[in-house]
Enzyme design. Structure first.
Site, mmCIF file in Angstrom:
data_model
loop_
_atom_site.group_PDB
_atom_site.id
_atom_site.type_symbol
_atom_site.label_atom_id
_atom_site.label_comp_id
_atom_site.label_asym_id
_atom_site.label_seq_id
_atom_site.Cartn_x
_atom_site.Cartn_y
_atom_site.Cartn_z
ATOM 1 N N ARG A 99 0.842 -1.190 0.000
ATOM 2 C CA ARG A 99 0.000 0.000 0.000
ATOM 3 C C ARG A 99 0.876 1.240 0.000
ATOM 4 N NH1 ARG A 99 1.753 3.389 4.288
ATOM 5 N NH2 ARG A 99 1.320 2.455 6.320
ATOM 6 N N GLU A 196 -6.499 7.242 7.682
ATOM 7 C CA GLU A 196 -5.389 8.041 8.231
ATOM 8 C C GLU A 196 -4.849 9.015 7.193
ATOM 9 O OE1 GLU A 196 -2.361 5.846 10.314
ATOM 10 O OE2 GLU A 196 -0.876 7.363 9.831
ATOM 11 N N ARG A 200 -5.442 5.488 0.773
ATOM 12 C CA ARG A 200 -4.531 4.350 0.907
ATOM 13 C C ARG A 200 -4.804 3.493 -0.311
ATOM 14 N NH1 ARG A 200 -2.193 3.578 6.168
ATOM 15 N NH2 ARG A 200 -1.378 5.650 6.717
ATOM 16 N N CYS A 242 1.108 11.138 9.212
ATOM 17 C CA CYS A 242 2.104 10.677 10.188
ATOM 18 C C CYS A 242 3.502 10.727 9.553
ATOM 19 C CB CYS A 242 1.795 9.257 10.622
ATOM 20 S SG CYS A 242 3.011 8.597 11.771
ATOM 21 N N THR A 244 5.924 8.881 9.915
ATOM 22 C CA THR A 244 6.493 7.561 9.596
ATOM 23 C C THR A 244 6.159 7.127 8.173
ATOM 24 O OG1 THR A 244 4.519 6.391 10.369
ATOM 25 C CG2 THR A 244 6.301 6.767 11.987
ATOM 26 N N ARG A 251 4.067 0.688 2.400
ATOM 27 C CA ARG A 251 4.302 -0.441 3.285
ATOM 28 C C ARG A 251 4.005 -1.705 2.499
ATOM 29 N NH1 ARG A 251 2.758 -3.759 7.681
ATOM 30 N NH2 ARG A 251 0.511 -3.654 7.336
ATOM 31 N N ARG A 280 4.256 -6.628 12.676
ATOM 32 C CA ARG A 280 2.928 -6.279 13.187
ATOM 33 C C ARG A 280 2.113 -7.556 13.383
ATOM 34 N NH1 ARG A 280 0.769 -0.769 9.964
ATOM 35 N NH2 ARG A 280 2.647 0.474 10.324
ATOM 36 N N GLU A 285 -1.903 -2.662 12.601
ATOM 37 C CA GLU A 285 -1.023 -2.053 13.594
ATOM 38 C C GLU A 285 -1.613 -2.192 14.996
ATOM 39 O OE1 GLU A 285 -0.638 2.109 12.983
ATOM 40 O OE2 GLU A 285 1.401 2.077 13.744
HETATM 41 P P1 ADP Z 1 -1.502 -0.002 6.951
HETATM 42 O O1 ADP Z 1 -0.853 -1.134 6.247
HETATM 43 O O2 ADP Z 1 -2.415 0.749 6.062
HETATM 44 O O3 ADP Z 1 -0.520 0.817 7.704
HETATM 45 P P2 ADP Z 1 -2.491 -1.824 8.993
HETATM 46 O O4 ADP Z 1 -1.152 -2.315 9.356
HETATM 47 O O5 ADP Z 1 -3.433 -1.460 10.098
HETATM 48 O O6 ADP Z 1 -2.512 -0.562 8.055
HETATM 49 O O7 ADP Z 1 -3.188 -2.983 8.097
HETATM 50 C C1 ADP Z 1 -4.434 -2.682 7.540
HETATM 51 C C2 ADP Z 1 -5.191 -3.955 7.203
HETATM 52 O O8 ADP Z 1 -4.452 -4.651 6.186
HETATM 53 C C3 ADP Z 1 -5.308 -4.905 8.378
HETATM 54 O O9 ADP Z 1 -6.606 -5.490 8.336
HETATM 55 C C4 ADP Z 1 -4.285 -5.974 8.089
HETATM 56 O O10 ADP Z 1 -4.701 -7.225 8.608
HETATM 57 C C5 ADP Z 1 -4.281 -5.994 6.583
HETATM 58 N N1 ADP Z 1 -3.000 -6.469 6.034
HETATM 59 C C6 ADP Z 1 -1.791 -5.880 6.150
HETATM 60 N N2 ADP Z 1 -0.856 -6.618 5.524
HETATM 61 C C7 ADP Z 1 -1.498 -7.699 4.987
HETATM 62 C C8 ADP Z 1 -1.086 -8.835 4.226
HETATM 63 N N3 ADP Z 1 0.195 -9.009 3.840
HETATM 64 N N4 ADP Z 1 -2.033 -9.740 3.871
HETATM 65 C C9 ADP Z 1 -3.329 -9.568 4.226
HETATM 66 N N5 ADP Z 1 -3.803 -8.517 4.946
HETATM 67 C C10 ADP Z 1 -2.883 -7.602 5.317
HETATM 68 N N1 DAR Z 2 0.302 5.075 16.775
HETATM 69 C C1 DAR Z 2 1.060 6.295 16.544
HETATM 70 C C2 DAR Z 2 1.579 6.355 15.088
HETATM 71 C C3 DAR Z 2 2.673 5.367 14.790
HETATM 72 C C4 DAR Z 2 2.870 5.090 13.316
HETATM 73 N N2 DAR Z 2 1.663 4.412 12.773
HETATM 74 C C5 DAR Z 2 0.774 5.039 11.999
HETATM 75 N N3 DAR Z 2 0.990 6.213 11.518
HETATM 76 N N4 DAR Z 2 -0.348 4.403 11.702
HETATM 77 C C6 DAR Z 2 2.206 6.350 17.547
HETATM 78 O O1 DAR Z 2 2.742 7.429 17.719
HETATM 79 O O2 DAR Z 2 2.522 5.318 18.103
#
Ligand code: ADP
Ligand code: DAR
Length: 327
Positions: A99, A196, A200, A242, A244, A251, A280, A285
Site C-alpha cells: 500500500r 489516516e 490508501r 504521520c 512515519t 508499506r 505487526r 497495527e
Molecule cells: P496499513 O498497512 O495501512 O498501515 P495496517 O497495518 O493497520 O494498516 O493494516 C491494515 C489492514 O491490512 C489490516 O486489516 C491488516 O490485517 C491488513 N494487512 C496488512 N498486511 C497484509 C497482508 N500481507 N495480507 C493480508 N492482509 C494484510
Molecule cells: N500510533 C502512533 C503512530 C505510529 C505510526 N503508525 C501510523 N501512523 N499508523 C504512535 O505514535 O505510536
C-alpha cells in the site's frame, strides 16, 4: 519507552513553536495531542497540512531523521523492473499486500480537514476511481451495512474505525462521513478513502507473488495520477499525516507463518532490525500475531525508492524463512 515527540519536544522547542499556526489553522498543540493523550505512542505527533512539516520543523526534522535514518534526498522509482526474487514460492506465506498513502494538494490533511472539505476530497477521489480501467465499485461507509463492514474488516480488506491514536489526532472526526472503500471484483485492488490519509492505495492477494502485487499497484497509481494531484515535496516525498509514512508512503507486507522464530523473539527482532523490517500482528497495527502468523513489512519509507522498499521486504522475508526453517 517515550515517544519521539516527547524525546525532541524540549521546553526550548515548544517555546519556539507554541504561538505558531499554519494557514489552515494547525498548531503544535494539535500536532502533539495524540502523543500526550496516548503516552504509549511510539511517534506521538501528526501533521495537519504540508506547511506543518516546515513551520514545525524543529520537532519534525529530528523525529523524521531518527525514524527514517540519514538520507541525501528522496527519490521516487515507481517501477517493478529490477526487483529481485519477487515471487517467493513458500507455503508459509499466506498473503501479500503493498500500500501507499496519498493526500491531495490544496487540502489540509485528515487531522485538520473540515467536514465539507473531507466530502470534497471524497468526491474528487470517487470521480478519479470512475475512470480506472479495472471494473470496481466505491462503497461509502455511511451507507454500508454493519455486516458488510464487519466482513470486509475481518477479511483484512477494510480499515477499522480509527484507533485511539488516530482519535486523539482528530482523524476520526465526523466518522463515518466522507469515508469509504473502492475495490475491484476480486478485491486485489482497493482504495481506502479518508482514513489516516486521504487515500490508501492497496494491491493485495493470497500467496507470495510480490512482483504481481507490486505490478498491479504501480499500474493503478499511474492511472490515478492522471486525475488527482498528490501532495509532494522534494525533501519529504509524498506528504502524509504521520511522519512515519513520508517519502514513498509505502508499506509492503506479507502475512507469513514463522512458528519457530516466534519462539525466539530476540533473534526474530534482531533479524528484523538488521533488515529494516517491522513486525505487526495480523489484524493491523497494534494487533497481535495469531497461530504464529506475523505481518512483516519494510520499515524505511523515506530516502529510499518504492522498489527499494519492496526489495527490503523481499530480502528480509527470505532471511526470516531461512532462519525459521533451520530449527
Ligand atoms: P496499513 O498497512 O495501512 O498501515 P495496517 O497495518 O493497520 O494498516 O493494516 C491494515 C489492514 O491490512 C489490516 O486489516 C491488516 O490485517 C491488513 N494487512 C496488512 N498486511 C497484509 C497482508 N500481507 N495480507 C493480508 N492482509 C494484510
Ligand atoms: N500510533 C502512533 C503512530 C505510529 C505510526 N503508525 C501510523 N501512523 N499508523 C504512535 O505514535 O505510536
Amino acid at each position: 519507552m517515550q515517544s519521539l515527540m516527547k524525546k525532541y519536544l524540549t521546553d526550548e522547542v515548544y517555546g519556539e513553536l507554541k504561538n505558531l499556526k499554519t494557514k489552515s489553522g494547525y498548531t503544535i498543540d494539535m500536532a502533539i495531542n495524540s502523543g500526550l493523550k496516548n503516552p504509549d505512542s511510539s511517534i506521538g505527533i501528526y501533521a495537519g497540512d504540508v506547511e506543518s512539516y516546515e513551520l514545525f520543523k524543529s520537532i519534525f526534522d529530528p523525529i523524521i531523521q531518527e525514524y527514517h535514518g540519514e538520507y541525501e534526498a528522496h527519490k521516487t522509482a515507481l517501477h517493478v523492473e529490477g526487483l529481485k526474487g519477487g515471487n517467493i514460492e513458500d507455503d508459509r506465506i499466506v498473503s501479500t499486500r503493498i500500500r501507499v498513502g496519498r493526500n491531495l494538494t490544496d487540502f489540509p490533511l485528515g487531522t485538520n480537514v473540515s467536514k465539507s472539505q473531507r466530502l470534497e476530497v471524497e468526491n474528487k477521489i470517487k470521480d478519479a476511481l470512475d475512470n480506472l480501467t479495472c471494473q470496481g465499485k466505491y462503497y461509502s461507509l455511511e451507507s454500508m451495512s454493519e455486516n458488510d463492514r464487519a466482513k470486509l474488516i475481518k477479511d483484512h480488506f477494510l480499515f477499522k474505525e480509527g484507533d485511539r491514536f488516530l482519535e486523539e489526532a482528530g482523524l476520526n472526526r465526523d466518522w463515518p462521513s466522507g469515508r469509504g472503500i473502492y475495490h475491484n471484483e476480486d478485491k486485489t485492488f482497493l482504495v481506502w478513502v479518508n482514513e489516516e490519509d486521504q487515500l490508501r492505495i492497496i494491491s493485495m492477494q493470497q500467496g507470495g507473488n510480490i512482483k504481481e502485487v507490486f505490478t498491479r499497484l504501480v499500474l493503478y497509481i499511474n492511472e490515478l495520477e492522471k486525475y488527482l494531484e498528490f501532495a509532494y515535496s522534494n525533501k519529504l516525498g509524498f506528504i502524509t499525516s504521520c511522519p512515519t509514512n513520508l517519502g514513498t508512503a509505502m508499506r509492503a507486507s506479507v502475512h507469513v507463518k514463522l512458528p519457530n522464530l516466534a519462539k525466539d523473539m530476540s533473534k526474530f527482532e534482531k533479524i528484523c532490525n538488521e533488515y529494516h523490517l517491522q513486525i505487526r500482528g495480523i489484524h493491523g497495527e497494534h494487533s497481535k500475531s495469531e497461530e504464529g502468523i506475523f505481518d512483516i513489512s519494510n520499515k524505511r519509507r523515506l530516502g529510499v525508492s518504492e522498489i527499494e522498499c519492496v526489495q527490503d521486504m523481499v530480502n528480509g522475508v527470505n532471511i526470516l524463512l531461512k532462519e525459521d526453517g533451520e530449527y
